[in-house]
Design an enzyme around this catalytic site. Structure first.
Site, PDB file in Angstrom:
ATOM      1  N   ARG A 214       0.844  -1.187   0.000  1.00 50.72           N
ATOM      2  CA  ARG A 214       0.000   0.000   0.000  1.00 50.72           C
ATOM      3  C   ARG A 214       0.883   1.242   0.000  1.00 50.72           C
ATOM      4  O   ARG A 214       2.012   1.206   0.490  1.00 50.72           O
ATOM      5  CB  ARG A 214      -0.918   0.017   1.221  1.00 50.72           C
ATOM      6  CG  ARG A 214      -1.884  -1.172   1.288  1.00 50.72           C
ATOM      7  CD  ARG A 214      -2.670  -1.137   2.584  1.00 50.72           C
ATOM      8  NE  ARG A 214      -3.637  -2.230   2.666  1.00 50.72           N
ATOM      9  CZ  ARG A 214      -3.362  -3.442   3.144  1.00 50.72           C
ATOM     10  NH1 ARG A 214      -2.136  -3.707   3.598  1.00 50.72           N
ATOM     11  NH2 ARG A 214      -4.285  -4.379   3.191  1.00 50.72           N
ATOM     12  N   LYS A 238      -1.807  -3.157   8.163  1.00 46.94           N
ATOM     13  CA  LYS A 238      -2.917  -2.707   8.985  1.00 46.94           C
ATOM     14  C   LYS A 238      -2.923  -3.481  10.300  1.00 46.94           C
ATOM     15  O   LYS A 238      -2.621  -4.671  10.331  1.00 46.94           O
ATOM     16  CB  LYS A 238      -4.244  -2.925   8.257  1.00 46.94           C
ATOM     17  CG  LYS A 238      -4.458  -2.000   7.059  1.00 46.94           C
ATOM     18  CD  LYS A 238      -5.804  -2.241   6.421  1.00 46.94           C
ATOM     19  CE  LYS A 238      -6.068  -1.263   5.280  1.00 46.94           C
ATOM     20  NZ  LYS A 238      -7.389  -1.501   4.643  1.00 46.94           N
ATOM     21  N   HIS A 312      -3.338   2.553  -5.264  1.00 51.81           N
ATOM     22  CA  HIS A 312      -4.115   1.376  -4.845  1.00 51.81           C
ATOM     23  C   HIS A 312      -4.423   0.472  -6.026  1.00 51.81           C
ATOM     24  O   HIS A 312      -4.449  -0.756  -5.888  1.00 51.81           O
ATOM     25  CB  HIS A 312      -5.412   1.815  -4.169  1.00 51.81           C
ATOM     26  CG  HIS A 312      -6.048   0.729  -3.362  1.00 51.81           C
ATOM     27  ND1 HIS A 312      -5.448   0.169  -2.245  1.00 51.81           N
ATOM     28  CD2 HIS A 312      -7.224   0.070  -3.518  1.00 51.81           C
ATOM     29  CE1 HIS A 312      -6.222  -0.767  -1.743  1.00 51.81           C
ATOM     30  NE2 HIS A 312      -7.305  -0.852  -2.499  1.00 51.81           N
ATOM     31  N   ARG A 315      -1.533  -1.714  -6.742  1.00 46.28           N
ATOM     32  CA  ARG A 315      -1.571  -2.883  -5.852  1.00 46.28           C
ATOM     33  C   ARG A 315      -2.493  -3.955  -6.450  1.00 46.28           C
ATOM     34  O   ARG A 315      -2.152  -5.130  -6.484  1.00 46.28           O
ATOM     35  CB  ARG A 315      -2.068  -2.441  -4.482  1.00 46.28           C
ATOM     36  CG  ARG A 315      -2.347  -3.562  -3.478  1.00 46.28           C
ATOM     37  CD  ARG A 315      -2.722  -2.945  -2.144  1.00 46.28           C
ATOM     38  NE  ARG A 315      -3.349  -3.883  -1.231  1.00 46.28           N
ATOM     39  CZ  ARG A 315      -2.689  -4.738  -0.452  1.00 46.28           C
ATOM     40  NH1 ARG A 315      -1.381  -4.805  -0.509  1.00 46.28           N
ATOM     41  NH2 ARG A 315      -3.340  -5.542   0.376  1.00 46.28           N
ATOM     42  N   HIS A 338      -2.995 -10.138   2.966  1.00 46.66           N
ATOM     43  CA  HIS A 338      -4.385 -10.361   3.360  1.00 46.66           C
ATOM     44  C   HIS A 338      -4.440 -11.366   4.499  1.00 46.66           C
ATOM     45  O   HIS A 338      -3.700 -12.353   4.507  1.00 46.66           O
ATOM     46  CB  HIS A 338      -5.199 -10.896   2.182  1.00 46.66           C
ATOM     47  CG  HIS A 338      -5.401  -9.900   1.096  1.00 46.66           C
ATOM     48  ND1 HIS A 338      -5.643 -10.252  -0.214  1.00 46.66           N
ATOM     49  CD2 HIS A 338      -5.397  -8.541   1.111  1.00 46.66           C
ATOM     50  CE1 HIS A 338      -5.773  -9.165  -0.953  1.00 46.66           C
ATOM     51  NE2 HIS A 338      -5.632  -8.117  -0.167  1.00 46.66           N
ATOM     52  N   TYR A 347      -9.322 -10.733  -7.922  1.00 43.71           N
ATOM     53  CA  TYR A 347      -8.218 -11.067  -8.825  1.00 43.71           C
ATOM     54  C   TYR A 347      -8.526 -12.336  -9.617  1.00 43.71           C
ATOM     55  O   TYR A 347      -8.162 -12.454 -10.784  1.00 43.71           O
ATOM     56  CB  TYR A 347      -6.922 -11.228  -8.029  1.00 43.71           C
ATOM     57  CG  TYR A 347      -6.649 -10.070  -7.116  1.00 43.71           C
ATOM     58  CD1 TYR A 347      -6.601  -8.768  -7.610  1.00 43.71           C
ATOM     59  CD2 TYR A 347      -6.473 -10.247  -5.746  1.00 43.71           C
ATOM     60  CE1 TYR A 347      -6.374  -7.690  -6.775  1.00 43.71           C
ATOM     61  CE2 TYR A 347      -6.246  -9.174  -4.904  1.00 43.71           C
ATOM     62  CZ  TYR A 347      -6.199  -7.899  -5.426  1.00 43.71           C
ATOM     63  OH  TYR A 347      -5.981  -6.838  -4.594  1.00 43.71           O
TER      64      TYR A 347
END
Length: 364
Positions: A214, A238, A312, A315, A338, A347
């Protein structure tokens, strides 16, 4: 913006907030971007409480809050707030024009609801400053549902965003355009600035496309976070989770070229350990996320064979390309950080479009 800029904005907002909001912001699970966004939501909600009559049929009876400033909004006001009053506030957001001369979208209003939910959850559950008890127990936000919006299928989202993806030949041509052609499309004055930052910008775009991190993770990188031998980087995901995504081999030369000129070109202080720098008022400092967003937009808009894109979407470009090559959702999830594999559905769908087209054409 970088963390320091956010911290300054947060401090400014908190100066006009009640003490209980300050305590709310001290929770360890809130990022600086979330805190700032939520504080702006509280500001306009508190403004509304002070400006709106508590009895619509008798506007002279006073406002919902009689506070002279947002800093003086009492806990009692929030404790006894009615669901109908909150709904009235949200309704006004959807019909009144904001500072941008537009009306708040359903997505924006849901962000407002989530911000208020977070604050009320803290006040009624998490806080323990009142002899180990929360401030109060009645949570009006439990009665306020999120607004249901128009649902989009993964196919629709991919059709909408696929022009913004940069994969395969399109990716290579774009980087070649930035490296060899872009400077000939701009003025002499702009060319000087571009050439000064050329190696840095190419390294950043290549790293975004070659690692899938990110933009916020990229701007937080320090020199010590880069492992050239293993072709990997240490990032803070995150939730403050450390991760070590790999860097694609093709992107490494761009990163190495930047590292060769970083010290001499930007002349940072010895204490400045940020990987990516910008020169401002003659001083080198950590690059900000909005700077990266601006030049990614600028270069992609100028590219004749492409479309405007964002960090983004770069990414997403890697996620799409990685699944197309591997057909392994765990490979994608691991590279992108993730916590589960459900986020990789987009995807999978993106790479299946061509297969779907081939099968459809067989129906002729």
């Amino acid at each position: 913006m970088d963390a320091k800029q956010y911290a300054n904005l947060i401090d400014k907002e908190l100066q006009e907030m009640p003490l209980y909001v300050f305590y709310y912001t001290q929770q360890p699970n809130l990022s600086v971007t979330t805190i700032y966004q939520y504080l702006t939501e509280y500001r306009r909600f508190f403004n509304w409480l002070r400006e709106t009559p508590k009895d619509i049929e008798n506007p002279n009876a006073g406002s919902i809050s009689d506070a002279k400033s947002n800093k003086e909004i009492k806990l009692e006001t929030l404790k006894h707030l009615q669901a109908s009053q909150v709904q009235m506030f949200l309704k006004e957001l959807s019909i009144k024009q904001n500072k941008q001369s537009t009306r708040d979208s359903k997505k924006t209003i849901n962000r407002t609801i989530n911000a208020l939910r977070s604050l009320f959850h803290y006040l009624t559950v998490t806080a323990d400053l009142n002899d180990g008890e929360p401030y109060f127990y009645r949570n009006v936000m439990l009665k306020i549902p999120l607004i249901k919006g128009v649902k989009e299928s993964i196919s629709y989202r991919n059709a909408k965003f696929s022009p913004m993806l940069y994969t395969g030949e399109k990716k290579r041509k774009w980087i070649d355009f930035i490296e060899n052609e872009y400077e000939h499309t701009i003025s002499t004055r702009r060319r000087s600035s571009f050439l000064f930052n050329k190696e840095r910008d190419l390294a950043i775009i290549s790293l975004l496309l070659g690692s899938g991190i990110r933009v916020s993770e990229l701007t937080r990188l320090n020199l010590k976070d880069v492992n050239l031998r293993d072709r990997s980087i240490i990032v803070l995901r995150k939730g403050d989770k450390k991760d070590a995504p790999l860097i694609a081999d093709w992107a490494m030369p761009y990163l190495e070229n930047y590292l060769k000129i970083r010290k001499q070109r930007y002349q940072p202080d010895k204490s400045e350990q940020a990987l990516f720098l910008t020169k401002y008022a003659g001083k080198a400092k950590r690059i900000a996320t909005n700077t990266v967003e601006c030049f990614v937009s600028k270069y992609s808009t100028a590219f004749p064979d492409g479309n405007r894109t964002t960090p983004h979407k770069l990414r997403h470009s890697l996620g799409t390309e990685l699944y197309d090559k591997s057909k392994d959702v765990m490979v994608v999830a691991t590279q992108l950080g993730h916590t589960g594999i459900s986020a990789t559905d987009q995807y999978i769908q993106q790479t299946e479009v061509e297969k779907q087209r081939i099968q459809l054409d067989k129906t002729k």
